[in-house]
Design a protein around this motif. Sequence first.
Motif, PDB file in Angstrom:
ATOM      1  N   SER A   1      35.086  48.015  37.721  1.00 24.54           N
ATOM      2  CA  SER A   1      34.667  46.717  37.186  1.00 24.54           C
ATOM      3  C   SER A   1      35.626  45.655  37.699  1.00 24.54           C
ATOM      4  CB  SER A   1      34.640  46.731  35.659  1.00 24.54           C
ATOM      5  OG  SER A   1      35.935  46.957  35.144  1.00 24.54           O
ATOM      6  N   THR A   2      35.129  44.433  37.872  1.00 22.70           N
ATOM      7  CA  THR A   2      35.936  43.378  38.484  1.00 22.70           C
ATOM      8  C   THR A   2      35.774  42.070  37.715  1.00 22.70           C
ATOM      9  OG1 THR A   2      34.139  42.711  39.983  1.00 22.70           O
ATOM     10  CG2 THR A   2      35.697  44.409  40.777  1.00 22.70           C
ATOM     11  N   THR A   3      36.665  41.126  38.049  1.00 26.34           N
ATOM     12  CA  THR A   3      36.572  39.766  37.518  1.00 26.34           C
ATOM     13  C   THR A   3      37.079  38.809  38.579  1.00 26.34           C
ATOM     14  OG1 THR A   3      37.132  38.328  35.652  1.00 26.34           O
ATOM     15  CG2 THR A   3      38.870  39.743  36.492  1.00 26.34           C
ATOM     16  N   LYS A   4      36.678  37.556  38.471  1.00 21.35           N
ATOM     17  CA  LYS A   4      37.143  36.533  39.402  1.00 21.35           C
ATOM     18  C   LYS A   4      38.467  35.945  38.904  1.00 21.35           C
ATOM     19  CE  LYS A   4      33.780  36.214  42.492  1.00 21.35           C
ATOM     20  NZ  LYS A   4      34.011  36.388  43.958  1.00 21.35           N
ATOM     21  N   ALA A   5      39.417  35.808  39.803  1.00 22.87           N
ATOM     22  CA  ALA A   5      40.693  35.185  39.453  1.00 22.87           C
ATOM     23  C   ALA A   5      40.475  33.687  39.297  1.00 22.87           C
ATOM     24  CB  ALA A   5      41.733  35.472  40.525  1.00 22.87           C
ATOM     25  N   GLU A   6      40.735  33.164  38.112  1.00 22.35           N
ATOM     26  CA  GLU A   6      40.510  31.749  37.818  1.00 22.35           C
ATOM     27  C   GLU A   6      41.722  31.166  37.098  1.00 22.35           C
ATOM     28  OE1 GLU A   6      36.999  31.681  35.480  1.00 22.35           O
ATOM     29  OE2 GLU A   6      35.627  31.948  37.191  1.00 22.35           O
ATOM     30  N   PHE A   7      41.890  29.857  37.273  1.00 18.84           N
ATOM     31  CA  PHE A   7      42.955  29.153  36.575  1.00 18.84           C
ATOM     32  C   PHE A   7      42.537  28.880  35.132  1.00 18.84           C
ATOM     33  CE2 PHE A   7      44.435  28.090  40.849  1.00 18.84           C
ATOM     34  CZ  PHE A   7      45.812  28.213  40.694  1.00 18.84           C
ATOM     35  N   SER A   8      43.494  28.950  34.229  1.00 16.08           N
ATOM     36  CA  SER A   8      43.272  28.544  32.848  1.00 16.08           C
ATOM     37  C   SER A   8      44.539  27.873  32.338  1.00 16.08           C
ATOM     38  CB  SER A   8      42.889  29.732  31.958  1.00 16.08           C
ATOM     39  OG  SER A   8      43.951  30.662  31.904  1.00 16.08           O
ATOM     40  N   GLU A   9      44.378  27.091  31.284  1.00 14.77           N
ATOM     41  CA  GLU A   9      45.503  26.315  30.757  1.00 14.77           C
ATOM     42  C   GLU A   9      46.318  27.150  29.776  1.00 14.77           C
ATOM     43  OE1 GLU A   9      45.428  22.691  27.843  1.00 14.77           O
ATOM     44  OE2 GLU A   9      45.087  21.917  29.874  1.00 14.77           O
ATOM     45  N   TRP A  10      47.623  27.131  29.984  1.00 18.12           N
ATOM     46  CA  TRP A  10      48.557  27.838  29.106  1.00 18.12           C
ATOM     47  C   TRP A  10      49.476  26.827  28.445  1.00 18.12           C
ATOM     48  CZ3 TRP A  10      49.839  33.358  28.924  1.00 18.12           C
ATOM     49  CH2 TRP A  10      48.910  34.155  29.601  1.00 18.12           C
ATOM     50  N   ARG A  11      49.668  26.999  27.168  1.00 22.19           N
ATOM     51  CA  ARG A  11      50.637  26.172  26.456  1.00 22.19           C
ATOM     52  C   ARG A  11      51.927  26.969  26.308  1.00 22.19           C
ATOM     53  NH1 ARG A  11      49.177  21.592  24.190  1.00 22.19           N
ATOM     54  NH2 ARG A  11      51.036  21.672  22.867  1.00 22.19           N
ATOM     55  N   GLY A  12      53.031  26.308  26.637  1.00 18.80           N
ATOM     56  CA  GLY A  12      54.317  26.969  26.448  1.00 18.80           C
ATOM     57  C   GLY A  12      54.548  27.223  24.976  1.00 18.80           C
ATOM     58  N   GLU A  13      54.566  28.478  24.571  1.00 18.13           N
ATOM     59  CA  GLU A  13      54.646  28.806  23.159  1.00 18.13           C
ATOM     60  C   GLU A  13      55.497  30.052  22.962  1.00 18.13           C
ATOM     61  OE1 GLU A  13      51.331  28.453  19.833  1.00 18.13           O
ATOM     62  OE2 GLU A  13      51.123  30.344  20.909  1.00 18.13           O
ATOM     63  N   PHE A  14      56.311  30.002  21.937  1.00 11.54           N
ATOM     64  CA  PHE A  14      57.129  31.156  21.551  1.00 11.54           C
ATOM     65  C   PHE A  14      56.656  31.633  20.188  1.00 11.54           C
ATOM     66  CE2 PHE A  14      60.662  32.624  18.911  1.00 11.54           C
ATOM     67  CZ  PHE A  14      61.058  33.739  19.625  1.00 11.54           C
ATOM     68  N   GLN A  15      56.463  32.940  20.050  1.00 11.77           N
ATOM     69  CA  GLN A  15      56.020  33.506  18.788  1.00 11.77           C
ATOM     70  C   GLN A  15      56.995  34.584  18.335  1.00 11.77           C
ATOM     71  OE1 GLN A  15      51.948  34.887  18.960  1.00 11.77           O
ATOM     72  NE2 GLN A  15      51.155  32.879  18.405  1.00 11.77           N
ATOM     73  N   ALA A  16      57.174  34.667  17.024  1.00 10.37           N
ATOM     74  CA  ALA A  16      58.050  35.689  16.445  1.00 10.37           C
ATOM     75  C   ALA A  16      57.561  35.989  15.035  1.00 10.37           C
ATOM     76  CB  ALA A  16      59.500  35.219  16.415  1.00 10.37           C
ATOM     77  N   VAL A  17      57.941  37.145  14.544  1.00 11.29           N
ATOM     78  CA  VAL A  17      57.627  37.535  13.172  1.00 11.29           C
ATOM     79  C   VAL A  17      58.842  37.250  12.304  1.00 11.29           C
ATOM     80  CG1 VAL A  17      57.017  39.431  11.637  1.00 11.29           C
ATOM     81  CG2 VAL A  17      55.995  39.292  13.911  1.00 11.29           C
ATOM     82  N   GLY A  18      58.635  36.485  11.251  1.00  8.63           N
ATOM     83  CA  GLY A  18      59.738  36.088  10.373  1.00  8.63           C
ATOM     84  C   GLY A  18      59.515  36.542   8.946  1.00  8.63           C
TER      85      GLY A  18
END
Length: 376
Positions: free
Chosen positions: A46-63
């Motif tokens: 199975s395949t997919t097309k490589a495409e650009f998408s928007e990423w937000r700089g985000e840090f996640q942690a469990v507190g």
Amino acid sequence: MTKRMLIMLGTVGLFFGGILVYQLVLKPVMMRKFIPVGVIPPQTVSTTKAEFSEWRGEFQAVGTLRAVRGADIAPEVPGVITAIEFQSGQEVEAGAPLVRLNAESDLARLQSLAAAAELAEVNYQRDQKQLEILAVSRAVVDADAANLKSAKAQLAEQQALVNKKFVRAPFAGRVGIRAVDIGQYVTAGTKLVTLQALDPVYVDFYAPQKSLGKIVPKQKVTLSTDAFAGEQFIGEISSIDPKVDPATRNVQVRATVRNSKRSLLPGMFATVSIATGGPQRFITLPQTSVSYNPYGDTVFVVEKQKGQDGKASLLAQQKFVTTGSTRGDQVAILSGIKEGDTVVTAGQIKLRPGVPVIVNNSIQPANDPAPRPKDQ
């Protein structure tokens, strides 16, 4: 007899000779005719097309949540409980009485010491007047002054002891479920009830040292918890520990979160999200597309090529890539492929460079940037 023997030997020789000719000559010719040498059967992927998408700089942690002010209320002195002045789960103000201990004997001693202090005051005032007419010596007045101070000190000490028999809320908050009953004898330090100030609350979490440059005090944080699905709580970073744990290379961070509804409770765990930069665009693939290896991360790209017979076929080619951040089922690709490339998402374990493939995209792997668990 000899003639028969020769005929038999000749027959046997012809038989084995025919087998030898078949194995050495005819069989290879037939195999080359019906089974082409060196042809690799195509593999289904199975395949997919490589495409650009928007990423937000985000840090996640469990507190972990904790109250800004929280304590298990306990008496400083032993005694028998004579009254409980609160209801479990009640909101109380600072200084509100919570529990009363039996203080009859202490109050009686307090009255006795108060009377002794009044007498010492009277004696001191009388002797001062007599000193003015030189009826007593200065030593007598000084002794009276010392007795008065001692009496007042004993009175204050006893008053403090009586005050300790009345346990009060040290700050405003919500009391928990009481752990004692009227008539019960308690020793000093016995837990009576817990008191927690719930607005605001702290959330403590750990961040890796590589994230320290992106986290600063007063930075906005968003908190979510599975107890209130879909609801977000806003806060800000209040402090960062000045020391990195040498065992984990993580640093403790504390944020303050508003909790006007008192829905967040100390001890809960929550997911903390911190925006660490503006939006960026990256080529995005499902994480199943990438093969993580000690010698480098790779993906397989499907390319259309023409064979010697002029017919076009799909071939798999392996390429090294540089991966970035991950989110949910997705991974950001920093380099190695370009937009529009056809990338294998499943079935690459069967591939090697140059292997022909058949594309079947009827079933695709998960590719959700924010997956949620589903109840089956």
